[in-house]
Design an enzyme around this catalytic site. Structure first.
Site, PDB file in Angstrom:
ATOM      1  CG  ASP A  85     -55.027 -36.105 -23.674  1.00  0.00           C
ATOM      2  OD1 ASP A  85     -55.035 -35.929 -22.443  1.00  0.00           O
ATOM      3  OD2 ASP A  85     -54.080 -36.657 -24.276  1.00  0.00           O
ATOM      4  CG  ASP A  87     -46.932 -32.372 -15.533  1.00  0.00           C
ATOM      5  OD1 ASP A  87     -47.161 -33.556 -15.813  1.00  0.00           O
ATOM      6  OD2 ASP A  87     -47.722 -31.441 -15.790  1.00  0.00           O
TER       7      ASP A  87
END
Lengths: 251, 199
Positions: free
Chosen positions: A11, A130
């Site tokens: 990330d 997701d």
């Protein structure tokens, strides 16, 4: 035989690797180029940069990260986060990425998948999804980091992604993400059975055996984890040794 | 000097990065003279066969490639390998460079996940200086949905995915092709590129 892939995800915000993606109190912990290089030494089969840079102006920084990484890491690189247009895809690939991962923007504008695949080839369009269970064996698709329920059936959506030309699905279960109790096997199995393109398992890896578990219980092609590798609880090498000892083919 | 053919197709920078890392002198070029003066030539490529062939044609490089490939080491990578064959059936029947006998068509085995994406093991079919220093258990990175169909004498290495997939092909002289991406195959891929550069 094709090996199962182990993929560490970094990330990145404003050009730095950060711990956690939940806004306030994010701690910068390192140089993404160096982290990618270390994962490469551990035997990572691919490396994913997930850009969580908030401002549009900051977006160019991730391209510098990719450009520098591509000079010393010779495994496939994927960039996700904030990719909204064909031009974004072009810029990212030109910087040295091999694939882009499109998520919320693809749900809002599915044509992005088709346009990207038509121009650059399916092999470089990964669709990140997701999803969350709404009842047993029934899931819906969420966007904006799992905050907005789009009320789209997961299985319908992944089939549509495949038809539009996606080359791969990276499936993240909101139910198991962060829980560290293992990948969402039921969701993973349902998606792998629904499409004929590679599926990456994401969300939930918490211990060594979770990776082998996903490969033994489903036909997923790869498994991805961020924090587990990031906090150095496990190395990619350890995960591969465990898989190998259980008869799973890894590089 | 290695000339990397730049005809508007993908992954050229990755190939250049890998050669830079190895310390091999290379140039990205679409100039006929550069190909003629180079010690060896690499033809990269990502995308669809007909579009790539059209771009090569528009660049005016088809003839010089055909002429140079019989005189100096020549390596096609991924789609660049597929372009070496006589024709392809990707979307439509389309002629290739005809440097190696054979054709390119879809991988159609039922239940096979397509694209063939990831690391697969090289199974050697004949010896080649390209394989110098490689062991028995080497994995390289593939990503493709079409594959070559060629005679066994053109096959240097294959991998198993459904049926056999040609991984390294050649004409027995100067022309070589890799279906996988050596520039994305870690140190094994770098070794193969280094071996090519030494030819």
């Amino acid at each position: 035989m094709l090996a199962k892939r182990i993929i560490p995800c970094l990330d990145v915000r404003d050009g730095k690797v950060v711990k956690g993606v939940n806004f306030e109190g994010i701690k910068e912990v390192g140089d993404p180029v160096q982290c990618a290089y270390e994962y490469n030494l551990q035997g990572a089969d691919e490396i994913v940069f997930y850009d969580i840079t908030a401002s549009h102006e900051g977006r160019g920084v991730i391209l510098d990260v990719v450009r520098e990484t591509a000079k010393k890491v010779f495994v496939p690189l994927t960039v996700g986060g904030g990719i909204a247009t064909v031009d974004d895809i072009r810029d990212t690939l030109r910087a040295g990425a091999d694939k882009v991962s499109v998520n919320s923007q693809a749900v809002k504008n599915p044509q992005l998948i088709k346009d990207g695949a038509d121009v650059f080839g399916s092999q470089c369009i990964c669709v990140g999804v997701d999803a969350k269970a709404i009842s047993p064996n029934k899931w819906t698709v969420f966007i904006n980091g799992g905050r907005i329920d789009m009320h789209i059936d997961l299985i319908d959506w992944v089939k549509k992604c495949e038809q539009l030309g996606a080359g791969e699905i990276c499936l993240n279960s909101i139910d198991t993400d962060g829980v560290r109790g293992g990948f969402d096997i039921a969701m993973l199995k349902a998606v792998v059975d629904a499409v004929n393109i590679p599926v990456i398992a994401s969300g939930g890896a918490g211990k060594l055996g979770d990776f082998a578990d996903a490969f033994l219980k489903t036909d997923c092609s790869a498994a991805l984890a961020a924090s587990l590798f990031h906090f150095k609880e496990l190395t990619v090498g350890q995960v591969k040794d465990d898989c190998r000892s259980k008869g799973i083919i890894v590089r | 000097m290695i000339a990397i053919v730049d005809y508007g197709a993908g992954n050229i920078f990755s190939v250049k990065n890998a050669l830079d890392y190895l310390g091999c002198d290379s140039v990205l070029t679409s100039k006929k003279a550069d190909l003629e003066n180079a010690d060896s030539i690499i033809l990269p490529g990502v995308g669809a066969f007909p579009a790539a062939m059209k771009k090569l044609d528009e660049s005016g490089l088809v003839e010089v490639i055909k002429q140079q490939a019989v005189q100096k080491p020549f390596l096609g990578i991924c789609l660049g390998m597929q372009l070496l064959f006589e024709k392809s059936f990707e979307f439509e029947e389309c002629s290739g460079l005809s440097l190696i006998k054979g054709y390119v068509d879809k991988m159609t085995e039922p239940d096979l996940v397509i694209p063939h994406m990831g690391w697969n093991k090289l199974e050697y079919d004949r010896s080649s200086p390209l394989f110098d220093g490689l062991g028995e258990n080497e994995y390289v990175y593939f990503v493709h949905s079409y594959k070559a169909f060629c005679d066994s004498d053109a096959l240097y290495a294959h991998c198993d995915y459904g049926h056999s997939v040609p991984a390294v092909v050649g004409d027995g002289r100067f022309v070589f092709g890799c279906q996988f991406h050596p520039e994305k195959s870690g140190k094994i891929g770098l070794k193969i590129l280094e071996n090519f550069a030494k030819m």
